[in-house]
Design a protein around this motif. Structure first.
Motif, PDB file in Angstrom:
ATOM      1  N   GLU A   1      63.895   9.457  44.041  1.00  0.00           N
ATOM      2  CA  GLU A   1      62.669   8.865  44.563  1.00  0.00           C
ATOM      3  C   GLU A   1      62.886   8.279  45.956  1.00  0.00           C
ATOM      4  O   GLU A   1      61.994   8.344  46.807  1.00  0.00           O
ATOM      5  CB  GLU A   1      62.160   7.772  43.616  1.00  0.00           C
ATOM      6  CG  GLU A   1      61.696   8.261  42.252  1.00  0.00           C
ATOM      7  CD  GLU A   1      60.436   9.113  42.313  1.00  0.00           C
ATOM      8  OE1 GLU A   1      59.895   9.325  43.425  1.00  0.00           O
ATOM      9  OE2 GLU A   1      59.981   9.568  41.263  1.00  0.00           O
ATOM     10  N   ASP A  15      46.786   9.832  35.756  1.00  0.00           N
ATOM     11  CA  ASP A  15      47.181  11.044  36.458  1.00  0.00           C
ATOM     12  C   ASP A  15      45.959  11.803  36.957  1.00  0.00           C
ATOM     13  O   ASP A  15      45.965  12.338  38.072  1.00  0.00           O
ATOM     14  CB  ASP A  15      48.014  11.937  35.528  1.00  0.00           C
ATOM     15  CG  ASP A  15      48.466  13.213  36.213  1.00  0.00           C
ATOM     16  OD1 ASP A  15      49.148  13.106  37.253  1.00  0.00           O
ATOM     17  OD2 ASP A  15      48.141  14.304  35.724  1.00  0.00           O
ATOM     18  N   GLU A  64      60.629  16.838  41.108  1.00  0.00           N
ATOM     19  CA  GLU A  64      59.636  16.138  40.300  1.00  0.00           C
ATOM     20  C   GLU A  64      59.555  16.747  38.897  1.00  0.00           C
ATOM     21  O   GLU A  64      59.440  16.031  37.899  1.00  0.00           O
ATOM     22  CB  GLU A  64      58.267  16.215  40.974  1.00  0.00           C
ATOM     23  CG  GLU A  64      58.161  15.457  42.271  1.00  0.00           C
ATOM     24  CD  GLU A  64      58.039  13.961  42.068  1.00  0.00           C
ATOM     25  OE1 GLU A  64      56.932  13.430  42.191  1.00  0.00           O
ATOM     26  OE2 GLU A  64      59.077  13.312  41.761  1.00  0.00           O
ATOM     27  N   GLN A  65      59.613  18.057  38.832  1.00  0.00           N
ATOM     28  CA  GLN A  65      59.573  18.726  37.531  1.00  0.00           C
ATOM     29  C   GLN A  65      60.823  18.413  36.716  1.00  0.00           C
ATOM     30  O   GLN A  65      60.751  18.301  35.485  1.00  0.00           O
ATOM     31  CB  GLN A  65      59.404  20.225  37.727  1.00  0.00           C
ATOM     32  CG  GLN A  65      58.044  20.609  38.303  1.00  0.00           C
ATOM     33  CD  GLN A  65      57.957  22.061  38.720  1.00  0.00           C
ATOM     34  OE1 GLN A  65      58.973  22.709  38.999  1.00  0.00           O
ATOM     35  NE2 GLN A  65      56.748  22.597  38.761  1.00  0.00           N
ATOM     36  N   HIS A  99      62.370  15.573  36.865  1.00  0.00           N
ATOM     37  CA  HIS A  99      62.109  14.224  36.352  1.00  0.00           C
ATOM     38  C   HIS A  99      61.255  14.288  35.093  1.00  0.00           C
ATOM     39  O   HIS A  99      61.479  13.537  34.139  1.00  0.00           O
ATOM     40  CB  HIS A  99      61.399  13.376  37.408  1.00  0.00           C
ATOM     41  CG  HIS A  99      62.229  13.117  38.621  1.00  0.00           C
ATOM     42  ND1 HIS A  99      61.743  12.470  39.740  1.00  0.00           N
ATOM     43  CD2 HIS A  99      63.517  13.414  38.903  1.00  0.00           C
ATOM     44  CE1 HIS A  99      62.683  12.380  40.648  1.00  0.00           C
ATOM     45  NE2 HIS A  99      63.779  12.943  40.161  1.00  0.00           N
ATOM     46  N   SER A 100      60.283  15.177  35.094  1.00  0.00           N
ATOM     47  CA  SER A 100      59.426  15.337  33.915  1.00  0.00           C
ATOM     48  C   SER A 100      60.250  15.732  32.701  1.00  0.00           C
ATOM     49  O   SER A 100      60.044  15.207  31.606  1.00  0.00           O
ATOM     50  CB  SER A 100      58.350  16.389  34.187  1.00  0.00           C
ATOM     51  OG  SER A 100      57.563  16.613  33.043  1.00  0.00           O
ATOM     52  N   ILE A 110      66.880   9.316  38.814  1.00  0.00           N
ATOM     53  CA  ILE A 110      65.505   9.367  39.318  1.00  0.00           C
ATOM     54  C   ILE A 110      65.324   8.398  40.481  1.00  0.00           C
ATOM     55  O   ILE A 110      64.643   8.710  41.469  1.00  0.00           O
ATOM     56  CB  ILE A 110      64.497   9.065  38.192  1.00  0.00           C
ATOM     57  CG1 ILE A 110      64.581  10.148  37.107  1.00  0.00           C
ATOM     58  CG2 ILE A 110      63.086   9.003  38.748  1.00  0.00           C
ATOM     59  CD1 ILE A 110      63.634   9.934  35.939  1.00  0.00           C
ATOM     60  N   HIS A 148      62.610  11.138  48.207  1.00  0.00           N
ATOM     61  CA  HIS A 148      61.227  11.604  48.311  1.00  0.00           C
ATOM     62  C   HIS A 148      60.418  10.730  49.269  1.00  0.00           C
ATOM     63  O   HIS A 148      59.673  11.239  50.113  1.00  0.00           O
ATOM     64  CB  HIS A 148      60.562  11.591  46.934  1.00  0.00           C
ATOM     65  CG  HIS A 148      61.172  12.539  45.959  1.00  0.00           C
ATOM     66  ND1 HIS A 148      60.788  12.615  44.633  1.00  0.00           N
ATOM     67  CD2 HIS A 148      62.146  13.466  46.106  1.00  0.00           C
ATOM     68  CE1 HIS A 148      61.498  13.540  44.019  1.00  0.00           C
ATOM     69  NE2 HIS A 148      62.329  14.058  44.887  1.00  0.00           N
ATOM     70  N   GLU A 182      55.184   7.119  44.466  1.00  0.00           N
ATOM     71  CA  GLU A 182      56.636   7.201  44.662  1.00  0.00           C
ATOM     72  C   GLU A 182      57.236   5.826  44.940  1.00  0.00           C
ATOM     73  O   GLU A 182      58.320   5.495  44.445  1.00  0.00           O
ATOM     74  CB  GLU A 182      56.949   8.148  45.823  1.00  0.00           C
ATOM     75  CG  GLU A 182      56.468   9.580  45.648  1.00  0.00           C
ATOM     76  CD  GLU A 182      57.412  10.424  44.820  1.00  0.00           C
ATOM     77  OE1 GLU A 182      58.445   9.893  44.368  1.00  0.00           O
ATOM     78  OE2 GLU A 182      57.118  11.613  44.625  1.00  0.00           O
ATOM     79  N   GLN A 187      55.556  10.631  32.691  1.00  0.00           N
ATOM     80  CA  GLN A 187      55.961  12.007  32.446  1.00  0.00           C
ATOM     81  C   GLN A 187      54.827  12.987  32.718  1.00  0.00           C
ATOM     82  O   GLN A 187      55.046  14.073  33.276  1.00  0.00           O
ATOM     83  CB  GLN A 187      56.451  12.152  30.997  1.00  0.00           C
ATOM     84  CG  GLN A 187      57.188  13.442  30.701  1.00  0.00           C
ATOM     85  CD  GLN A 187      56.263  14.573  30.280  1.00  0.00           C
ATOM     86  OE1 GLN A 187      55.170  14.325  29.771  1.00  0.00           O
ATOM     87  NE2 GLN A 187      56.710  15.806  30.471  1.00  0.00           N
ATOM     88  N   GLU A 222      54.559  13.738  36.421  1.00  0.00           N
ATOM     89  CA  GLU A 222      55.676  14.461  37.025  1.00  0.00           C
ATOM     90  C   GLU A 222      55.676  15.947  36.682  1.00  0.00           C
ATOM     91  O   GLU A 222      56.401  16.712  37.308  1.00  0.00           O
ATOM     92  CB  GLU A 222      57.008  13.853  36.542  1.00  0.00           C
ATOM     93  CG  GLU A 222      57.201  12.381  36.860  1.00  0.00           C
ATOM     94  CD  GLU A 222      57.848  12.150  38.208  1.00  0.00           C
ATOM     95  OE1 GLU A 222      57.746  13.046  39.062  1.00  0.00           O
ATOM     96  OE2 GLU A 222      58.450  11.077  38.396  1.00  0.00           O
ATOM     97  N   GLN A 223      54.883  16.369  35.713  1.00  0.00           N
ATOM     98  CA  GLN A 223      55.051  17.713  35.188  1.00  0.00           C
ATOM     99  C   GLN A 223      54.208  18.785  35.873  1.00  0.00           C
ATOM    100  O   GLN A 223      54.289  19.960  35.530  1.00  0.00           O
ATOM    101  CB  GLN A 223      54.708  17.731  33.692  1.00  0.00           C
ATOM    102  CG  GLN A 223      53.244  17.473  33.374  1.00  0.00           C
ATOM    103  CD  GLN A 223      52.969  17.441  31.893  1.00  0.00           C
ATOM    104  OE1 GLN A 223      53.857  17.714  31.075  1.00  0.00           O
ATOM    105  NE2 GLN A 223      51.745  17.122  31.511  1.00  0.00           N
TER     106      GLN A 223
END
Length: 241
Positions: free
Chosen positions: A165, A112, A87-88, A90-91, A161, A168, A135, A54, A57-58
């Motif tokens: 992905e 990260d 991606e956001q 997903h967060s 997700i 992506h 990814e 998380q 992804e943020q």
């Protein structure tokens, strides 16, 4: 638009803008009101593992957006913006699971921090190659979590997700495949060799760092390694096929 239909030898950014917009319209609502129910043995490892994903992804994707802006391709810039928004999303989805399981969100994690540092070492292509490391592993990771639980909310989130992905990975591979095609065979081989070694290193770290949740969903280190390497081999960025 089917992601396979736009994975062409010639990268067309507008096709990917259309893909991301269409993908947003296909999302199914998550039945959060049902709550999340998982066995005790999975709850703790799942929370700790998702907390780390998380955090990654943020981000606001500012560095990636700035790198994309330097291409002066307005369609590619728009596609990158839509990618960052996914991606956001997903967060936010992962945050919903973590909080639904009684966990708290992390402000940062060493993994990260390392990836952010690697991504910013060089230009756009290096950033995308590093992004792809995560990814591709995420594809394997979310499939393992999806298959390893019977909870409807978790399976819905992980399925969504997983689909994103896949898009992506294909998006970035399509761009890089065209970009690297202009390099000499020796240059492409050198980049691929270093990239593959880095992927193997990241894969080892991932398997060790998330070993508890992988064990809880019935995935052995050997199986996870095999699945990750198979997924890596599908990214045919440096080949004509």
């Amino acid at each position: 638009m089917n992601v396979y239909a736009i994975y062409k030898a010639k990268f067309i950014a507008q096709d990917w803008v259309n893909y991301f917009k269409g993908n947003a319209l296909l999302r199914q609502p998550i039945a959060w009101e049902q709550g999340i129910s998982v066995e005790a043995a999975l709850r703790g490892p799942l929370v700790r593992s998702l907390q780390r994903f998380q955090v990654g992804e943020q981000g606001d994707g500012l560095h990636l957006r700035q790198a994309a802006a330097r291409t002066l391709d307005t369609h590619y810039i728009a596609a990158i913006d839509l990618f960052v928004k996914e991606e956001q999303l997903h967060s936010r989805l992962l945050a919903g699971i973590i909080e639904g399981l009684g966990g708290s969100l992390l402000e940062q994690h060493w993994s990260d921090t390392c990836f952010v540092w690697l991504r910013r070492l060089m230009g756009l292509r290096m950033e995308l190659l590093v992004l792809l490391l995560v990814e591709v592993i995420a594809q394997v990771y979310y499939k393992a979590l999806h298959d390893g639980t019977n909870d409807a909310v978790l399976r819905s989130v992980f399925a969504q997700i997983m689909q994103d992905e896949h898009g992506h990975v294909t998006f970035h591979c399509s761009y890089l495949r065209q970009s690297f095609s202009q390099l000499s065979p020796l240059a492409r081989w050198s980049i691929y060799t270093g990239w593959r070694f880095l992927f193997m290193l990241v894969c080892c770290v991932f398997i060790y760092d998330h070993r508890s949740v992988l064990r809880a969903v019935g995935i052995t280190p050997r199986t996870c390694w095999r699945d990750c390497m198979q997924a890596f081999q599908k990214m045919r960025i440096f080949t004509a096929a």
